[in-house]
Design a protein around this motif. Structure first.
Motif, mmCIF file in Angstrom:
data_model
loop_
_atom_site.group_PDB
_atom_site.id
_atom_site.type_symbol
_atom_site.label_atom_id
_atom_site.label_comp_id
_atom_site.label_asym_id
_atom_site.label_seq_id
_atom_site.Cartn_x
_atom_site.Cartn_y
_atom_site.Cartn_z
ATOM 1 N N ASP A 45 0.839 -1.207 0.000
ATOM 2 C CA ASP A 45 0.000 0.000 0.000
ATOM 3 C C ASP A 45 0.871 1.252 0.000
ATOM 4 O OD1 ASP A 45 -2.012 -1.787 0.189
ATOM 5 O OD2 ASP A 45 -2.614 -1.280 2.235
ATOM 6 N N THR A 119 -5.550 0.645 -2.486
ATOM 7 C CA THR A 119 -5.557 2.020 -2.987
ATOM 8 C C THR A 119 -6.996 2.458 -3.243
ATOM 9 O OG1 THR A 119 -5.297 1.225 -5.252
ATOM 10 C CG2 THR A 119 -3.296 1.796 -4.066
ATOM 11 N N SER A 120 -7.219 3.756 -3.184
ATOM 12 C CA SER A 120 -8.571 4.283 -3.380
ATOM 13 C C SER A 120 -9.029 4.041 -4.818
ATOM 14 C CB SER A 120 -8.576 5.788 -3.087
ATOM 15 O OG SER A 120 -9.839 6.337 -3.409
ATOM 16 N N ILE A 121 -10.316 3.725 -4.963
ATOM 17 C CA ILE A 121 -10.887 3.591 -6.306
ATOM 18 C C ILE A 121 -11.897 4.722 -6.569
ATOM 19 C CG2 ILE A 121 -10.532 1.109 -6.495
ATOM 20 C CD1 ILE A 121 -13.456 0.730 -5.669
ATOM 21 N N ASN A 122 -11.876 5.730 -5.691
ATOM 22 C CA ASN A 122 -12.738 6.899 -5.892
ATOM 23 C C ASN A 122 -12.261 7.658 -7.139
ATOM 24 O OD1 ASN A 122 -13.688 9.634 -5.748
ATOM 25 N ND2 ASN A 122 -14.340 9.205 -3.658
ATOM 26 N N TYR A 125 -10.423 11.004 -6.457
ATOM 27 C CA TYR A 125 -9.069 10.902 -5.908
ATOM 28 C C TYR A 125 -8.089 10.366 -6.953
ATOM 29 C CZ TYR A 125 -11.487 11.623 -1.484
ATOM 30 O OH TYR A 125 -12.258 12.142 -0.475
ATOM 31 N N VAL A 204 -3.886 11.094 -1.497
ATOM 32 C CA VAL A 204 -5.257 10.897 -1.988
ATOM 33 C C VAL A 204 -5.576 9.435 -2.336
ATOM 34 C CG1 VAL A 204 -5.604 13.245 -2.827
ATOM 35 C CG2 VAL A 204 -4.522 11.566 -4.337
ATOM 36 N N LEU A 205 -4.541 8.601 -2.480
ATOM 37 C CA LEU A 205 -4.815 7.207 -2.873
ATOM 38 C C LEU A 205 -4.734 6.216 -1.711
ATOM 39 C CD1 LEU A 205 -3.110 6.688 -6.368
ATOM 40 C CD2 LEU A 205 -5.500 7.196 -5.834
ATOM 41 N N ILE A 206 -4.006 6.561 -0.654
ATOM 42 C CA ILE A 206 -3.785 5.613 0.451
ATOM 43 C C ILE A 206 -4.358 6.182 1.747
ATOM 44 C CG2 ILE A 206 -2.070 4.289 1.741
ATOM 45 C CD1 ILE A 206 -2.202 3.575 -1.228
ATOM 46 N N THR A 208 -6.841 7.757 4.656
ATOM 47 C CA THR A 208 -7.714 8.940 4.708
ATOM 48 C C THR A 208 -7.077 10.087 3.917
ATOM 49 O OG1 THR A 208 -8.439 8.290 6.920
ATOM 50 C CG2 THR A 208 -8.894 10.557 6.226
ATOM 51 N N PRO A 209 -7.804 10.691 2.966
ATOM 52 C CA PRO A 209 -7.217 11.777 2.153
ATOM 53 C C PRO A 209 -6.719 12.929 3.018
ATOM 54 C CG PRO A 209 -9.284 11.031 1.214
ATOM 55 C CD PRO A 209 -9.167 10.358 2.542
#
Length: 241
Positions: A45, A119-122, A125, A204-206, A208-209
């Motif tokens: 991560d 990783t975030s998939i938003n 982000y 932004v990917l790992i 809490t932003p």
């Protein structure tokens, strides 16, 4: 872009090294995440943003080599006598490199998710991370093209390209968190644009932003990309004057 689309396998070939780093380093350093003070649940991560930035460096730092070959072959001379803006010639080369590394980093991100990275998939982000990657790609492609115009030789350009990749990566938090670094490397990292890019993407990917870290990185990258692009255009405008 037409040349790239005609040879898609060449673009995929440049992904091999970042993928090897992701797999090997992810396994080699996986137990580091168990040490007190490590800022992520797993090393993979933590490492994914570093691999994304590494992909940008490997893809954009050699952009000037093709320009140098076109200068040697006389192609650029033909462009200079054509009714085409010199600024547009530089911009097209730099933007092509930046867009190419964007596509490559999206592939690396998809592979990271496939091997279990959290990783975030938003989409928001991911878009914010891609903006940082695009600006870094513009900056290093502009540097490479500017050095190609100044040096006019491939050997020193290759040497500078090497200096712009691995040493700068090691002087950043791509591989290790800041609190695990010796103090003197931390001082170098504070003036290294790669460090700000890694931190912004990670923000932004790992986990809490963190928009404060992201905003600082975005500002540094805007200045870096704008400054290097202006320098590359100035160097090209002086060509053949």
């Amino acid at each position: 872009m037409k040349i790239t689309l005609r040879m898609p396998w060449w673009s995929l070939f440049t992904l091999i090294q970042p993928l090897i780093w992701l797999v090997i380093f992810g396994q080699l350093f996986k137990n580091i995440s168990q040490l007190p003070g490590f800022p992520a649940n797993s090393y993979v991560d933590f490492f994914v943003p570093g691999v994304l930035i590494m992909t940008v460096l490997f893809g954009s730092s050699w952009s000037g080599v093709s320009l140098l070959r076109e200068i040697t072959a006389g192609t650029i001379d033909k462009m200079l006598v054509a009714p085409v803006s010199r600024t547009a010639i530089v911009l097209s080369r730099v933007l092509h490199s930046a867009v190419q590394v964007l596509a490559q980093t999206l592939i690396i991100l998809a592979v990271s998710l496939a091997i279990g990275a959290a990783t975030s998939i938003n989409p928001l982000y991911i878009s914010m991370a891609m903006l940082i990657i695009f600006l870094l790609g513009v900056g290093f492609a502009a540097l490479s093209n500017g050095f190609a115009i100044m040096l006019q030789r491939e050997e020193p350009l290759v040497m500078i390209g090497n200096l712009m990749t691995l040493p700068l990566m090691f002087f950043s938090t791509a591989l290790m968190p800041e609190n695990f670094m010796p103090d003197w490397i931390g001082y170098v990292a504070a003036i290294n644009p790669i460090n700000y890019a890694v931190e912004a993407v990670r923000a932004v990917l790992i986990g809490t932003p963190d928009f404060g870290v992201y905003g600082k990185g975005l500002l540094v990258l805007l200045v870096f990309a704008g400054g290097t692009l202006a320098w590359a255009v100035s160097a090209f405008n002086s060509l053949r004057e």
